[in-house]
Design a protein around this motif. Structure first.
Motif, PDB file in Angstrom:
ATOM      1  N   ARG B 421     101.116  22.327  -1.040  1.00 17.29           N
ATOM      2  CA  ARG B 421     101.987  22.582   0.110  1.00 17.29           C
ATOM      3  C   ARG B 421     103.379  21.994  -0.142  1.00 17.29           C
ATOM      4  O   ARG B 421     104.401  22.609   0.151  1.00 17.29           O
ATOM      5  CB  ARG B 421     101.353  21.984   1.371  1.00 17.29           C
ATOM      6  CG  ARG B 421     102.130  22.111   2.654  1.00 17.29           C
ATOM      7  CD  ARG B 421     101.808  23.358   3.465  1.00 17.29           C
ATOM      8  NE  ARG B 421     100.397  23.534   3.759  1.00 17.29           N
ATOM      9  CZ  ARG B 421      99.773  23.027   4.837  1.00 17.29           C
ATOM     10  NH1 ARG B 421     100.439  22.346   5.732  1.00 17.29           N
ATOM     11  NH2 ARG B 421      98.491  23.249   5.020  1.00 17.29           N
ATOM     12  N   GLU B 424     105.510  24.108  -2.393  1.00 16.07           N
ATOM     13  CA  GLU B 424     106.078  25.249  -1.668  1.00 16.07           C
ATOM     14  C   GLU B 424     107.297  24.843  -0.846  1.00 16.07           C
ATOM     15  O   GLU B 424     108.367  25.454  -0.941  1.00 16.07           O
ATOM     16  CB  GLU B 424     105.031  25.724  -0.668  1.00 16.07           C
ATOM     17  CG  GLU B 424     104.459  27.088  -0.877  1.00 16.07           C
ATOM     18  CD  GLU B 424     103.368  27.274   0.168  1.00 16.07           C
ATOM     19  OE1 GLU B 424     102.200  27.126  -0.234  1.00 16.07           O
ATOM     20  OE2 GLU B 424     103.701  27.492   1.374  1.00 16.07           O
ATOM     21  N   VAL B 652     103.757  15.784   3.391  1.00 17.08           N
ATOM     22  CA  VAL B 652     102.565  16.587   3.657  1.00 17.08           C
ATOM     23  C   VAL B 652     101.396  15.611   3.654  1.00 17.08           C
ATOM     24  O   VAL B 652     101.142  14.948   2.649  1.00 17.08           O
ATOM     25  CB  VAL B 652     102.351  17.667   2.584  1.00 17.08           C
ATOM     26  CG1 VAL B 652     101.157  18.529   2.964  1.00 17.08           C
ATOM     27  CG2 VAL B 652     103.606  18.507   2.402  1.00 17.08           C
ATOM     28  N   SER B 714     104.467  18.215   7.481  1.00 13.07           N
ATOM     29  CA  SER B 714     103.442  19.257   7.493  1.00 13.07           C
ATOM     30  C   SER B 714     102.061  18.594   7.348  1.00 13.07           C
ATOM     31  O   SER B 714     101.923  17.615   6.612  1.00 13.07           O
ATOM     32  CB  SER B 714     103.720  20.219   6.339  1.00 13.07           C
ATOM     33  OG  SER B 714     102.692  21.159   6.239  1.00 13.07           O
ATOM     34  N   VAL B 716      97.855  18.784   6.625  1.00  8.66           N
ATOM     35  CA  VAL B 716      96.635  19.423   6.157  1.00  8.66           C
ATOM     36  C   VAL B 716      95.535  18.812   7.019  1.00  8.66           C
ATOM     37  O   VAL B 716      95.642  17.659   7.421  1.00  8.66           O
ATOM     38  CB  VAL B 716      96.418  19.096   4.661  1.00  8.66           C
ATOM     39  CG1 VAL B 716      95.047  19.521   4.176  1.00  8.66           C
ATOM     40  CG2 VAL B 716      97.536  19.743   3.832  1.00  8.66           C
TER      41      VAL B 716
END
Ligand code: FES
Ligand code: FES
Lengths: 161, 776
Positions: B421, B424, B652, B714, B716
């Motif tokens: 992630r 990206e 992340v 972000s 997970v």
């Protein structure tokens, strides 16, 4: 009651729309008088020398660090502290945008933002930064505070249209 | 889900935007006395004499405490006199305490105390402390009382050593084709919470000691006042209102002890001790420093085979919590990687610096800076993409940690998913370094993180739920609201379990150790997990009680019933039921007969199957789960003047389950900000005599509005099975990789290894030009 040798003076302070008689010494800061004599503890001490903004109040419409102002300079001026704000858009915006965590810097930040919004409803990024960089928040990443203040500024603009 | 995942506003939000929120220093009462400290101007000196004669002449002075031998204090090694005796060991140490009618008098008097010192040679870094002829900060460490499992080494400056011996390090080296060695160092810094610490103490005529304090550990205060002064724990009552930021700094117990001594000196009267900013930075415990050496070995293809690590934590003058911090540094001594052969010595070192308390991340941001910088150096040597190197070695279920805990899909988050992630979000394929048209260099740096908690093996958390006649619930927990919003999260967990609107859950914010069940300490990102489990247990208990009464009323079995939406009803026939308000205070039949009474739910949770570390190998289970993540920083660097701007910071994190989206984002962003401050600008500046030169916000400069980068957060979600709704601890994790990611980004930008903190332009300049200009 007061003798000429006493360090105390009796003055009237105009705070949050009320007239408050209070005994002060020339060396007392406005922050000290607000917190200790008037029980308005919303304004916070964070450094006591102008570095952090936690003590910010509004004096005659302008943001002022109350640790940097002597109470003796205050008579005749209109003082608003955080306790004097009731349901203003900036307070709502701080809640909605999660613009605080521990809350210790919050009164000062809100008072600073409040003055900004009142005086410069069209403030651009540069002006916002210039005004708000005088306060420190140790919990948030400032992004939330930026969102809060901008949400109020832009809603002001929308109203004008 | 009913309410899990929603961005519920904080329960104390209105108080905080109206100025009604009360913090310790807001409490005042008529007749309250005030204490002020006299601080040491030396980092290491013998106290020859103290003269208080002039100080006593100041009107209003009630007591002066100086030169007296009080019980030694300290959490693992009792090495710290609350007020210095014989010698001072750090700049800013408390030498005397004056109690007076008001703070100004106390301050005036403290300035008139005459102390004669004889300066001693100073230990100004852990590396210096380890030298053969180094002065000793403590001459007789073997004489101190201590807990088991801590071993100060006599005639050295070593307070403790934790060893990790996993696998066979020699085998690791023989399997390695490529090795790299990194040396890293940084000085202590500070938490700099906006609320400076404050404690108020009173000893009542009936012998009860009442302390109100801005603390993350009110229950610890109670235990320590008992330990140090022999007062029954039942007779120590500690109140903690809202706390204006802690970040670990308020987990140490210091001012409480001084306020207690001050009150005792004036016959038990109420005394307040409030830190100035300067005192809060240097006199109260600070953020630990570190000198580290890391050697890594890997195969030609980049598979890690060996890690040899030496951590010298700068515990400062007194060991207090630093021993535990250095122990946690051993527990997760590597980054989150699968390495079979690990050798680590993590030492807590005495120096003449301000002493350390925990800092958000509890050794992890510090050790990850060292480890992750070295990983980047390894990637460079291998000619491998640094993200790829980390992806290859990412720790996975089935692997073991340095303390040999076998990981599984519940106690470990999904690191590869975080790395992918991050890749990206950071647009990794566009390259790590580029030169802009204006000549500025854009560079990206990354790192991986993990953390478990290393807290007492018997740490527990308790919750009480009481019901109101209107059917609403009061939630009472010992978690301190330090800004993390944990108590709102607990309300959400309860709301979810009872399927009850969050507005009907009233959260008690203030902690009182007599009436609030214990939550060990509000630290280590364990509030949601431990207190959350206790909430669920308490809810279960309450639901049982409700069902029992309702079963009588509804003429059914307890197992037929369900509680939701403010009612208790038949599962198979929801229209048959009664309102909670009619059962939570007992049910009254039309004829007046009443069954049951006020429903009071109780729950406790104790961490399960935790063990001590083996003294020889470090084997043991220190924490319940490892939260993992991947972080990145993008900078814009000016190679002409070595200044830089942080453009973007990315986190992340595998959070298990998001309970409150905006609160979680805010926690992570705030932590990232603090990590960037630590990495990029904050540090105590010591002179050669060990004096702190920058104990003010104009010289010790946190980030201000407008200096912050864009934050991207972000999540997970790999649930931790035994946690409430799967949520993992996340209060610290946003911070812990930031210094490393920033260091890696700037090292790439400036094309030089930057292995010290804080990363100010001057440091980059020195690294670039070598030290030949050091005297300019
Ligand atoms: S207390 Fe006034 S600026 Fe910090
Ligand atoms: S909310 Fe804690 S300092 Fe700003």
């Amino acid at each position: 009651m007061k003798t000429s040798s006493s360090p105390f003076r009796e003055v009237s302070l105009h705070v949050n729309g009320e007239i408050k008689p209070v005994l002060i010494k020339p060396s007392d800061t406005l922050l000290y008088i607000l917190r200790v004599k008037l029980g308005l503890t919303g304004s916070k001490p964070g450094c006591l020398n102008g570095d952090c903004g936690a003590c910010t109040v509004n004096v005659d419409g302008m943001a002022m660090k109350s640790c940097l102002m002597f109470a003796i300079e205050a008579p005749g001026k209109r003082i608003i502290t955080i306790e004097g704000l009731k349901g203003t858009p900036i307070q709502h915006a701080f809640i909605k945008e999660f613009a605080f965590q521990c809350g210790y810097c919050t009164s000062g930040f809100i008072m600073n933002c409040y003055s900004l919004v009142e005086n410069y409803p069209d403030a651009n990024d540069e002006l916002i930064t210039e005004m708000l960089e005088s306060n420190i928040c140790r919990c948030t990443g400032y992004q939330e505070i930026e969102n809060a203040v901008k949400s109020v500024l832009s809603s002001n603009k929308n109203l004008e249209k | 889900m009913y309410i899990i995942g929603k961005s519920v506003y904080r329960k104390e939000a209105v108080d905080k935007v109206t100025g009604e929120a009360i913090y310790t220093n807001d409490i005042q009462s008529p007749g309250m006395l005030h204490a002020r400290m006299l601080l040491s101007p030396y980092a290491h000196a013998r106290i020859i004499s103290i003269n208080t004669e002039k100080a006593w002449k100041i009107p209003g002075v009630r007591a002066i405490l100086a030169g007296e031998r009080f019980p030694l204090t300290g959490e693992e090694i009792r090495d710290r006199p609350p007020i210095a005796v014989d010698k001072v060991r750090y700049f800013g140490e408390t030498v005397a305490l004056v109690v007076a009618d008001n703070p100004v008098q106390a301050k005036r008097a403290s300035e008139l105390i005459e102390v004669v010192y004889e300066p001693l040679p100073v230990v100004n870094s852990p590396t210096e402390a380890m030298q053969a002829n180094a002065p000793l900060v403590h001459e007789n460490i073997e004489s101190y009382e201590k807990v088991e499992r801590v071993n100060p080494e006599p005639n050295t400056n070593i307070a403790n050593r934790t060893k990790i011996r996993k696998g066979n390090i020699q085998k690791g080296w023989s399997e390695s084709d490529v090795t790299v060695e990194g040396t890293v160092s940084f000085s202590p810094s500070d938490h700099a919470a906006m609320e400076t610490r404050c404690s108020i103490a009173e000893i009542r005529q009936d012998g009860y000691v009442v302390i109100t304090t801005s603390s993350q550990a009110p229950f610890m205060v109670k235990k320590l006042i008992n330990l140090y002064f022999g007062i029954d724990t039942g007779k120590v009552i500690v109140n903690t209102p809202l706390v204006g930021g802690g970040y670990g700094g308020k987990a140490a117990v210091q001012l409480e002890i001084l306020a207690f001594l001050a009150s005792r000196a004036v016959g038990g009267k109420k005394v307040k001790l409030f830190n100035t900013r300067e005192e809060d930075l240097v006199t109260s415990p600070c953020h630990i420093g570190l000198d580290a050496k890391i050697k890594l070995g890997c195969t030609r293809n980049g598979y890690l085979k060996a890690a040899e690590i030496l951590y010298l934590f700068d515990g400062g003058a007194y060991s207090d919590k630093a021993v535990d911090v250095s122990r946690a540094g051993a527990v997760d001594c590597t980054g989150p990687y699968h390495i079979e052969n690990v050798w680590c010595d993590s030492l807590c070192i005495y120096t003449n610096h301000p002493y350390a308390s925990p800092f958000r991340g509890f050794s992890h941001s510090e050790l990850l800076f060292a480890f992750e910088r070295t990983m980047d150096m390894l990637a460079q040597k291998l000619g491998l993409d640094p993200l790829e190197l980390r992806r290859k070695n990412a720790i996975l279920p089935g692997h073991t940690t340095p303390t040999q805990v076998r990981l599984n899909t519940s106690n470990l988050g999904n690191l590869p998913a975080c790395i992918d992630r991050l890749k990206e979000i950071m647009k990794w394929e566009e390259g790590q370094r580029s030169i802009q048209p204006d000549g500025l260099i854009r560079a990206k740096g990354i790192c991986c993180i993990w953390k478990t908690s290393t807290i007492d093996t018997d740490s527990s958390s308790g919750v009480i739920l009481t019901f109101n006649p209107d059917g609403s619930v009061n939630l009472i927990s010992g978690v301190v609201e330090i800004g993390t919003g944990t108590k709102t999260i607990l309300a959400q967990i309860l709301s979810e379990r009872l399927k009850m609107p969050i507005e009907l859950i009233h959260v008690r914010m203030k902690v009182n150790t007599q009436t609030t069940p214990e939550h060990w300490k509000t630290v280590a990102s364990r509030g949601t997990y431990m207190a959350g489990r206790a909430v669920l247990e308490a809810a279960e208990d309450a639901v049982e009680q409700i069902k029992k009464v309702a079963a009588c009323v509804l003429h059914g079995a307890v197992s037929d019933l369900e509680v939701a939406g403010g009612r208790v009803f038949l599962k198979d026939e929801p229209s048959t039921g009664i309102e909670l308000k009619d059962v939570v205070y007992g049910y009254t039949y039309p004829n007046g007969n009443t069954i049951g009474g006020q429903v009071i739910g109780r729950g406790t949770y104790t961490l399960r199957r935790m063990t001590y570390l083996d003294p020889q190998t470090g084997e043991g289970r220190p924490g319940p789960e490892w939260t993992v993540g991947a972080q990145g920083v993008e900078v814009e660097f000016n190679k002409r003047d070595f200044t830089y701007k942080i453009i973007r910071a990315v986190s992340v994190i595998d959070i298990g389950k998001v309970i409150n989206e905006k609160a979680a984002q805010g926690q992570v962003m705030g932590a990232m900000a603090m990590g960037l401050c630590f990495g990029g600008r904050e540090s105590f500046v010591f002179d050669e005599q060990g004096r702190v030169l920058n104990a003010q916000f104009r010289t010790y400069r946190p980030l201000r509005y407008g200096e912050n980068p864009e934050y991207v957060v972000s999540f997970v979600e790999t649930p931790q099975i035994d946690a409430p709704y799967g949520a993992r601890g996340v209060g610290e994790h946003g911070l812990i990789g930031m210094p490393a990611a920033l260091g890696n980004a700037l090292s790439i930008a400036a094309e030089v290894n930057l292995n010290q903190l804080p990363l100010i332009p001057e440091l980059i300049w020195r690294a670039k030009k070598g030290n030949q200009h050091a005297l300019i």
